[in-house]
Design an enzyme around this catalytic site. Structure first.
Site, PDB file in Angstrom:
ATOM      1  N   GLU A   1      -5.357   1.806   1.867  1.00 54.95           N
ATOM      2  CA  GLU A   1      -5.251   0.622   2.739  1.00 54.95           C
ATOM      3  C   GLU A   1      -5.588   1.019   4.158  1.00 54.95           C
ATOM      4  O   GLU A   1      -6.206   0.284   4.904  1.00 54.95           O
ATOM      5  CB  GLU A   1      -3.834   0.035   2.669  1.00 54.95           C
ATOM      6  CG  GLU A   1      -3.648  -1.260   3.457  1.00 54.95           C
ATOM      7  CD  GLU A   1      -3.260  -1.037   4.921  1.00 54.95           C
ATOM      8  OE1 GLU A   1      -2.930   0.109   5.283  1.00 54.95           O
ATOM      9  OE2 GLU A   1      -3.320  -1.992   5.705  1.00 54.95           O
TER      10      GLU A   1
ATOM     11  N   HIS B   1       2.018   4.761  12.761  1.00 56.28           N
ATOM     12  CA  HIS B   1       0.854   5.666  12.606  1.00 56.28           C
ATOM     13  C   HIS B   1       1.055   7.007  13.310  1.00 56.28           C
ATOM     14  O   HIS B   1       0.087   7.644  13.746  1.00 56.28           O
ATOM     15  CB  HIS B   1      -0.426   4.995  13.087  1.00 56.28           C
ATOM     16  CG  HIS B   1      -0.941   3.992  12.101  1.00 56.28           C
ATOM     17  ND1 HIS B   1      -2.156   3.331  12.240  1.00 56.28           N
ATOM     18  CD2 HIS B   1      -0.393   3.517  10.961  1.00 56.28           C
ATOM     19  CE1 HIS B   1      -2.324   2.508  11.228  1.00 56.28           C
ATOM     20  NE2 HIS B   1      -1.271   2.594  10.429  1.00 56.28           N
TER      21      HIS B   1
ATOM     22  N   HIS C   1       0.851  -1.202   0.000  1.00 55.35           N
ATOM     23  CA  HIS C   1       0.000   0.000   0.000  1.00 55.35           C
ATOM     24  C   HIS C   1       0.880   1.242   0.000  1.00 55.35           C
ATOM     25  O   HIS C   1       1.909   1.293   0.681  1.00 55.35           O
ATOM     26  CB  HIS C   1      -1.011  -0.002   1.157  1.00 55.35           C
ATOM     27  CG  HIS C   1      -0.501   0.277   2.529  1.00 55.35           C
ATOM     28  ND1 HIS C   1      -0.343   1.558   3.037  1.00 55.35           N
ATOM     29  CD2 HIS C   1      -0.146  -0.560   3.527  1.00 55.35           C
ATOM     30  CE1 HIS C   1       0.069   1.485   4.294  1.00 55.35           C
ATOM     31  NE2 HIS C   1       0.216   0.220   4.604  1.00 55.35           N
TER      32      HIS C   1
ATOM     33  N   ASP D   1       4.203  -4.894   3.672  1.00 56.94           N
ATOM     34  CA  ASP D   1       3.628  -3.771   4.415  1.00 56.94           C
ATOM     35  C   ASP D   1       4.409  -3.633   5.730  1.00 56.94           C
ATOM     36  O   ASP D   1       4.230  -4.434   6.643  1.00 56.94           O
ATOM     37  CB  ASP D   1       2.140  -4.047   4.679  1.00 56.94           C
ATOM     38  CG  ASP D   1       1.448  -2.916   5.408  1.00 56.94           C
ATOM     39  OD1 ASP D   1       0.243  -3.022   5.655  1.00 56.94           O
ATOM     40  OD2 ASP D   1       2.131  -1.919   5.748  1.00 56.94           O
TER      41      ASP D   1
ATOM     42  N   ASP E   1       5.576   2.684   7.185  1.00 61.43           N
ATOM     43  CA  ASP E   1       4.218   2.205   6.908  1.00 61.43           C
ATOM     44  C   ASP E   1       3.536   3.103   5.885  1.00 61.43           C
ATOM     45  O   ASP E   1       2.823   4.052   6.258  1.00 61.43           O
ATOM     46  CB  ASP E   1       3.398   2.151   8.205  1.00 61.43           C
ATOM     47  CG  ASP E   1       2.007   1.582   7.975  1.00 61.43           C
ATOM     48  OD1 ASP E   1       1.117   1.848   8.806  1.00 61.43           O
ATOM     49  OD2 ASP E   1       1.808   0.905   6.953  1.00 61.43           O
TER      50      ASP E   1
HETATM   51  N1  DTR Z   1       0.849  -1.951   8.348  1.00 62.46           N
HETATM   52  C1  DTR Z   1      -0.401  -1.907   9.109  1.00 62.46           C
HETATM   53  C2  DTR Z   1      -1.199  -3.195   8.941  1.00 62.46           C
HETATM   54  C3  DTR Z   1      -0.493  -4.336   9.575  1.00 62.46           C
HETATM   55  C4  DTR Z   1       0.095  -5.354   8.923  1.00 62.46           C
HETATM   56  N2  DTR Z   1       0.613  -6.244   9.822  1.00 62.46           N
HETATM   57  C5  DTR Z   1       0.341  -5.766  11.081  1.00 62.46           C
HETATM   58  C6  DTR Z   1       0.625  -6.273  12.335  1.00 62.46           C
HETATM   59  C7  DTR Z   1       0.263  -5.539  13.449  1.00 62.46           C
HETATM   60  C8  DTR Z   1      -0.363  -4.312  13.309  1.00 62.46           C
HETATM   61  C9  DTR Z   1      -0.702  -3.799  12.038  1.00 62.46           C
HETATM   62  C10 DTR Z   1      -0.328  -4.561  10.949  1.00 62.46           C
HETATM   63  C11 DTR Z   1      -1.215  -0.773   8.606  1.00 62.46           C
HETATM   64  O1  DTR Z   1      -1.156  -0.443   7.403  1.00 62.46           O
HETATM   65  O2  DTR Z   1      -1.908  -0.147   9.438  1.00 62.46           O
HETATM   66 ZN    ZN Z   2      -0.833   1.676   8.720  1.00 62.85          ZN
HETATM   67 ZN    ZN Z   3       0.636  -0.650   6.449  1.00 62.84          ZN
END
Ligand code: DTR
Ligand code: ZN
Ligand code: ZN
Ligand code: CA
Length: 317
Positions: free
Chosen positions: A171, A287, A125, A200, A137
């Site tokens: 995403e 985040h 994403h 990701d 991220d």
């Molecule tokens: N990268 C995160 C989604 C995500 C993928 N694996 C995990 C493990 C634990 C927490 C989040 C995630 C996102 O895009 O928010």
């Molecule tokens: Zn994220």
């Molecule tokens: Zn992510």
């Protein structure tokens, strides 16, 4: 759904003298030829991956500090990636959708050639949360598959299967872009996807080495790669259903991928085998506004980028 397709057919000027031709010249026999070995993936220069991350950081900085769905920073990120792929000979398609009243975009890039009845996909994403630049991220995954795609072009790689790369929108709103893509595939086209690889968060500052434990063959491809590096991996379970592999898995497509950790805390046992700091999150800036270019572990990004290329080459050969 609006589509726009552009890009150039890959340069095919390279002339290769096949093993069989050389063997004929030297009196050898083709019949006894050993099966052609699987072409080894090239090393992915982590400096190139970081250069893409620097561009994504600049884009966020110039566009309100983020690359979120529906904001200028997201479309600028997509335009950056698309321009690189068009120049490298990919056929690119921009798929438009609407979510939460804002326009979103997926970028899909096909490498010309290969059996289009067997499509190997790699996706990440491209959007961030509104809080920050989203460099780990998920600039990390986006940049790694971009550089892998550019390595395919540089190598003039001609895989048996067809290669497709994708950068998903929205995403962070709930895998909206990837779900839109899968839902708009015909049943026939969906069945042609032999595997979807998701990346990701693969450069976390306090990294773990997690491999998706979904499709066993894809999982083995990744695990064998890390075994070759002397790195013991763990199955990725926290993210089940939480990233763009979920719509593919729900549609019956074999999936796999890599993850270096988010807001969960690294244990003492994990720190003992992977290094880093126990009792601290894999990514303390998950985040958050501090998910910037400084929020990357170069070693993890390098190892994971090389693992992306290894899997793309191996699963498409
Ligand atoms: N990268 C995160 C989604 C995500 C993928 N694996 C995990 C493990 C634990 C927490 C989040 C995630 C996102 O895009 O928010
Ligand atoms: Zn994220
Ligand atoms: Zn992510
Ligand atoms: Ca490398």
């Amino acid at each position: 759904m609006k589509l726009s397709v552009s890009g150039r057919t890959a340069a095919t000027g390279a002339v290769a003298i096949g093993v069989s031709a050389v063997m004929l010249l030297t009196g050898g026999s083709i019949a006894g030829a050993a099966p052609a070995p699987v072409a080894a993936a090239p090393d992915i220069p982590v400096a190139n991956v970081k250069a893409h991350l620097a561009q994504l950081q600049s884009i966020a900085t110039a566009n309100g500090g983020n690359r979120a769905h529906g904001r200028a920073g997201y479309k600028a990120s997509l335009d950056y990636v698309k321009a690189k792929l068009d120049a490298a000979g990919f056929t690119t398609t921009v798929q438009q959708f609407t979510s939460s009243g804002r326009t979103g975009y997926n970028l899909v890039a096909d490498w010309p050639g290969g059996d289009t009845n067997q499509v190997v996909m790699a996706g990440s994403h491209l959007d961030s949360v509104t809080a920050g630049a989203g460099i780990n991220d998920n600039g990390s995954g986006s940049a790694a598959i971009l550089e892998t795609a550019l390595a395919v072009s540089r190598a003039g790689y001609q895989p048996t299967k067809h290669l497709r790369f994708a950068w998903w929108g929205a995403e962070e709103l709930g895998m909206v872009g990837s779900r839109y893509y899968v839902n708009n595939l015909s049943t026939a086209n969906r069945s042609k996807i032999s595997g979807y690889l998701n990346f990701d968060m693969i450069g976390s500052p306090n990294p773990g080495y997690f491999v998706y434990d979904d499709d066993p063959a894809i999982e083995k491809t990744f695990k064998d790669y890390f075994t070759g590096l002397g790195i013991s991996t763990e199955p990725e379970t926290e993210g089940d259903g939480r990233s763009d592999h979920a719509p593919f898995e729900n549609a019956g497509v074999p999936v796999g991928g890599l993850f270096s950790g988010a807001d969960y805390v690294k244990t003492a046992a994990q720190a003992a085998k992977w290094g880093g700091t126990s009792g601290q999150a894999f990514d303390r800036c998950y985040h958050s506004s501090c998910d910037t270019s400084a929020n990357i572990n170069d070693t993890a990004l390098d190892r994971n980028s090389d693992a992306v290329a290894h899997a793309v080459w191996e699963l498409s050969s």
